[in-house]
Design an enzyme around this catalytic site. Structure first.
Site, PDB file in Angstrom:
ATOM      1  N   ASP A  90       0.868  -1.178   0.000  1.00 54.72           N
ATOM      2  CA  ASP A  90       0.000   0.000   0.000  1.00 54.72           C
ATOM      3  C   ASP A  90       0.903   1.225   0.000  1.00 54.72           C
ATOM      4  O   ASP A  90       2.123   1.114   0.182  1.00 54.72           O
ATOM      5  CB  ASP A  90      -0.940  -0.049   1.219  1.00 54.72           C
ATOM      6  N   ASP A 127      -3.903   7.261  -3.409  1.00 55.53           N
ATOM      7  CA  ASP A 127      -5.241   7.833  -3.538  1.00 55.53           C
ATOM      8  C   ASP A 127      -5.548   8.698  -2.322  1.00 55.53           C
ATOM      9  O   ASP A 127      -4.825   8.666  -1.330  1.00 55.53           O
ATOM     10  CB  ASP A 127      -6.274   6.712  -3.688  1.00 55.53           C
ATOM     11  N   CYS A 277     -14.579 -21.821  19.806  1.00 58.44           N
ATOM     12  CA  CYS A 277     -13.847 -21.873  18.546  1.00 58.44           C
ATOM     13  C   CYS A 277     -13.050 -23.182  18.525  1.00 58.44           C
ATOM     14  O   CYS A 277     -12.673 -23.691  19.576  1.00 58.44           O
ATOM     15  CB  CYS A 277     -12.910 -20.671  18.466  1.00 58.44           C
ATOM     16  N   CYS A 279     -10.108 -23.619  16.716  1.00 62.14           N
ATOM     17  CA  CYS A 279      -8.744 -23.454  16.199  1.00 62.14           C
ATOM     18  C   CYS A 279      -7.756 -24.080  17.195  1.00 62.14           C
ATOM     19  O   CYS A 279      -8.116 -24.364  18.333  1.00 62.14           O
ATOM     20  CB  CYS A 279      -8.452 -21.974  15.956  1.00 62.14           C
ATOM     21  N   CYS A 282      -7.556 -22.187  20.636  1.00 62.79           N
ATOM     22  CA  CYS A 282      -8.715 -22.368  21.513  1.00 62.79           C
ATOM     23  C   CYS A 282      -8.858 -23.819  21.966  1.00 62.79           C
ATOM     24  O   CYS A 282      -9.514 -24.094  22.972  1.00 62.79           O
ATOM     25  CB  CYS A 282      -9.980 -21.880  20.820  1.00 62.79           C
TER      26      CYS A 282
END
Ligand code: GUN
Ligand code: ZN
Length: 672
Positions: A90, A127, A277, A279, A282
Site C-alpha cells: 500500500d 489515492d 472456537c 482453532c 482455543c
C-alpha cells in the site's frame, strides 16, 4: 496482459486465479497486513502454518525508516520480508488520513516509483481517502486528485502491477465516476477505498451501495479488493458482491485489545468462560489460561484471529464453488443486525439487475429466512419464465398449491393422470410454491425443483408467492381460474387470491374433473414440456416438434434425451433441468435460427483445439454477445460462421472479450 482468470461464478461472486511474478494465488483471498520490521508472525509462517497465500505491507512505512528502506532497495521487498511469495504494497494513503499528515509528506509519484524499485508484485497509487464527515464538494475534490494521481502513476509502473483505488465516499455517483474513469487506465486491480470508517461504525449497508456502484463500472477482468476489510463476518457478504481481494490488519488490532474475531462476530476474551472456537489455540488453552497470560496472550489471540480468518476465506471459496455463497452470506448476516440490513440492501439492488448468473446452476437453494424468495436466481427465473414461456390464451388455468418438497408431478401424479391434464391444450396447469408460481412444464428447471423450504411458511414469503401467482395469472389470461385445494401450507393463498380475483376453489379431484374443459390438441405432454424448455432456455419457438423423439428415464420418469433419426440431439441436465445439445443438436439449433446471443465466435487459432474437444479459451474469443450470460449452453462458431462445437459458457459475453486467461466456454461436444 491480464493476470486474472475466473474458474467459477456464483452470482457476482467469483472463484479466480491470479498470477503474479511470485506465484499464482486463488481468489477470493485474504492478505494479512505485515509490518516490515516487527511482524509478530513472519510472512513465511503465515503461509506455512495458516494457509495464507499472499501478504500486504506498507511501502510508506518501509520508505520512512532508513533501515527498511535500504534493505528493501538492496534486496527488494521480498528480501526485506524474507518471503518469496506474492506481496502487495500500500502507498501510505491510510496513514495520511488517520494521522492527518500534511500533503507534502508523501510524493504521489515517488511512492509509486519506490514500490516499483523494491519490486513489489502489486503496488498502490497514493489515492486520497475521504473522511465520511466531509461534505460532497470535498469528496469530489478527493476523487479528482485520486484520478489524476492514477493517471500519472500508470506510466511509472513498469513490470509492477498497479492498484487503482476507487474513492467517492458514500456518494454512489462519485463512486461510479471514479470507477469508470479508472477503468480506462492501464491498471491491474481495483481496491474499493475509503470504507474503513464505515466498517468501524457498522455502516455495512453503505458499503454494499458503495461497492456495487463501483463494481458496475470496473472492467470484469481486474480483481476487486475491498480495502481494509479484515473481519471474517464480512467476507461472505463482500464475496457475494464480487470482491476478490481482502486485507486484514484486524487480526493484530483486535488481538491488541483482547478481542477475538469469529465468523459471526467479535468476542472479548475477558467476557468469556469458554472459547467458542475450534482453532488450535482455543483447543489448547482454556479461557482462564489465556486471560491470565501477559505478553503471550496477544500473540495467541493474533493466531486465533488468523486461523479463523483463513478458515472463513476457505469456506467462502468452497461456497462459491458449490453455488452456495448466498446461503453462507445469509447465515453470517444473522451475526449482526447491520449485516441483515446490508443483505437487504444487496437484494434490493440486485433485483434491479436484469440477470442473475450463472444460468443453469445445479445447487439446491436452502431456505435461510424470508429473504430466500427474493434471491436473484429465483427472481430471474420468474421474470424469464413470464417473458419467454409460450403462453397461449387458454380456457382454464388450474393452480395447484405445492410445497415444492418433491417434483410437482410426483406429488400430483394422480391428479395429472386422472384428469388427463397433460394432453389438454385448453388447460394450463401451474403450481404455486413458496417461491412463486411455475407452469408445470418447467417444473424441473432450476430453481423450481431445487428450492428447499420449511413446512411453516413465513408471511413475507407468502406475500411474494401470492404476487408472483397473480403475475402468472395475468400472463395466461384464462377464462376460468381454478384452485385445487390440497393439504399443504401454501393452500392458505387461496383466501387472498380468490378475494382479489375471480377464482373457483375446488376441494377434490373429483370436483375438479367436472370443471375441466374439453380436451383438445394433439401435442403430447412431453412435447409440450420440451417446447416450454426450448422457449425458456433459448427463446426458441418451433413450429413443429414432430421430429423430436423424447426418451424418458425409467428411474426418474423425467426426460433424459431428445432424439431424432436415432441420434441424440439433447441431454437433459438432471440438476438444472436444462438441455445440453450434442454437436448434432447444435446443428439443429443453428438451423432453427438460434439467436446470435447464444453463439460465440472463436478466432482461427482456436478452431482446431475446439474441434478436438478442448475448451474454448477467452483469449481466442472473437465475438460474444453483450447479453450472453454465463452458464448458458452455447454454440461455438468459426469465423466463417460454421459450427465447431457446443458447450457451457463459463463467462458472460463481455467477460469473454475482456479476459486474456482462462476458459470462456467449457466444450461439451465438438465436430470431430
Ligand atoms: N487502506 C484502507 N483503506 C484504504 C484506502 O482507501 N486507500 C488505500 N490506498 N489504502 C487503504
Ligand atoms: Zn480460536
Amino acid at each position: 496482459m491480464g493476470q486474472f482468470e475466473i474458474r467459477a461464478k456464483d452470482g457476482l461472486a467469483r472463484l479466480g486465479k491470479f498470477t503474479t511474478k511470485h506465484g499464482v494465488v486463488r481468489t477470493p483471498l485474504l492478505m494479512p497486513v505485515v509490518h516490515p520490521g516487527k511482524s509478530a508472525i513472519l510472512p513465511r509462517e503465515l503461509v506455512e502454518n495458516f494457509g495464507f497465500q499472499m501478504v500486504i505491507t506498507n511501502s510508506y512505512i518501509v520508505r520512512s525508516h532508513e533501515r527498511f528502506r535500504r534493505k528493501a532497495l538492496e534486496e527488494g521487498v521480498h528480501g526485506l520480508l524474507d518471503f518469496d511469495g506474492p506481496v502487495m504494497t500500500d502507498s501510505g494513503t491510510f496513514q495520511m488520513y488517520s494521522h492527518h499528515l500534511p500533503s507534502e509528506e508523501i510524493d504521489p509519484l515517488e511512492i509509486v516509483r519506490f514500490q516499483r524499485e523494491i519490486d513489489t508484485d502489486i503496488g498502490t497509487i497514493l489515492d486520497v481517502f475521504s473522511d465520511p464527515s466531509v461534505g460532497r464538494s470535498q469528496v469530489e475534490k478527493d476523487v479528482q486528485i485520486s484520478l489524476e494521481r492514477a493517471e500519472v502513476s500508470v506510466p511509472e509502473k513498469g513490470e509492477m502491477m498497479l492498484a487503482g483505488t476507487v474513492q467517492g465516499g458514500a456518494y454512489e455517483d462519485l463512486r461510479e465516476l471514479s470507477a469508470s474513469r479508472l477503468a480506462r487506465l492501464d491498471l491491474d486491480i481495483h481496491p474499493i477505498g475509503g470504507v474503513v470508517p464505515f466498517m468501524e461504525s457498522y455502516r455495512y449497508s453503505d458499503i454494499v451501495r458503495m461497492t456495487l456502484a463501483s463494481k458496475q463500472h470496473l472492467p470484469p477482468q481486474r480483481p476487486v479488493h475491498l480495502f481494509g476489510c479484515g473481519h471474517p463476518m464480512l467476507f461472505a457478504q463482500a464475496a457475494l458482491l464480487g470482491c476478490d481481494f481482502f486485507d486484514s490488519a484486524s487480526y493484530a488490532k483486535f488481538a491488541e485489545s483482547g478481542r477475538m474475531l469469529l465468523p459471526d462476530g467479535t468476542m472479548h476474551l475477558e467476557s468469556l468462560r469458554e472459547l467458542p472456537c475450534d482453532c488450535p489455540i482455543c483447543s489448547n488453552f482454556t479461557a482462564d489460561e489465556l486471560k491470565s497470560m501477559k505478553e503471550e496472550k496477544e500473540l495467541l489471540l493474533m493466531k486465533h484471529n488468523l486461523y479463523v480468518s483463513a478458515a472463513e476465506m476457505r469456506r467462502v471459496r468452497q461456497a462459491i464453488q458449490d453455488g452456495k455463497i448466498f446461503e453462507l452470506a445469509a447465515y453470517r448476516a444473522r451475526g449482526h443486525p447491520a449485516l441483515m440490513e446490508a443483505l437487504e440492501t444487496t437484494l434490493s439492488i440486485l433485483a434491479t439487475y436484469s440477470a442473475s448468473e450463472p444460468i443453469g446452476k445445479t445447487a439446491s437453494l436452502f431456505y435461510t429466512g424470508p429473504e430466500t424468495s427474493r434471491r436473484p436466481e429465483i427472481g430471474f427465473f420468474h421474470r424469464r419464465m413470464l417473458e419467454r414461456f409460450p403462453f397461449k390464451k387458454t380456457h382454464t388455468l388450474l393452480l395447484v398449491p405445492h410445497h415444492a418438497d418433491h417434483p410437482f408431478s410426483d406429488t400430483a401424479q394422480g391428479l395429472m393422470e386422472e384428469a388427463r391434464i397433460h394432453q389438454n391444450e385448453n388447460l394450463q396447469v401451474a403450481f404455486v410454491a413458496p417461491f412463486g408460481a411455475v407452469p408445470w412444464e418447467l417444473e424441473h428447471v432450476h430453481p423450481a425443483q431445487q428450492c428447499v423450504f420449511p413446512k411453516k411458511i413465513d408471511e413475507i414469503t407468502l406475500k411474494i408467492s401470492l404476487s408472483r401467482a397473480v403475475e402468472l395469472m395475468a400472463k395466461v389470461q384464462a377464462d376460468n381460474v381454478l384452485w385445487l385445494s390440497r393439504e399443504t401450507p401454501i393452500d392458505i393463498l387461496k383466501g387472498p387470491l380468490s378475494q382479489a380475483n375471480n377464482i373457483e376453489v375446488l376441494d377434490s379431484i373429483r370436483k375438479l374433473k367436472n370443471s375441466l374443459p374439453q380436451a383438445s390438441g394433439k401435442e403430447s405432454w412431453q412435447h409440450r414440456r420440451l417446447r416450454a424448455i426450448l422457449a425458456y432456455q433459448w427463446n426458441l419457438q418451433l413450429d413443429s416438434m414432430n421430429d423430436f423423439e423424447i426418451v424418458i428415464s425409467k428411474g426418474t420418469g423425467k426426460i433424459r434425451h431428445i432424439r431424432s433419426d436415432n441420434e441424440i440431439l439433447f441431454t437433459v441436465i438432471p440438476q438444472s433441468g436444462l438441455l445440453a445439445p450434442t454437436f448434432r443438436g447444435g446443428e439443429v439449433l443453428l438451423k432453427a435460427g438460434l439467436d446470435q446471443s447464444y453463439r460465440v465466435c472463436m478466432s482461427v487459432d482456436a478452431v482446431e483445439f475446439v474441434e478436438e474437444g478442448k475448451s474454448a479459451l477467452a483469449k481466442f474469443v472473437l465475438k460474444a454477445n453483450d447479453s450472453l450470460l454465463s452458464g448458458e449452453e452455447v454454440l461455438l462458431m468459426n469465423p466463417d460462421g460454421q459450427l465447431i462445437g457446443v458447450g457451457r459458457a463459463v463467462l458472460n459475453g463481455p467477460e469473454m472479450l475482456a479476459f486474456d486467461r482462462g476458459v470462456a466456454v467449457a466444450t461439451r461436444h465438438s465436430k470431430l
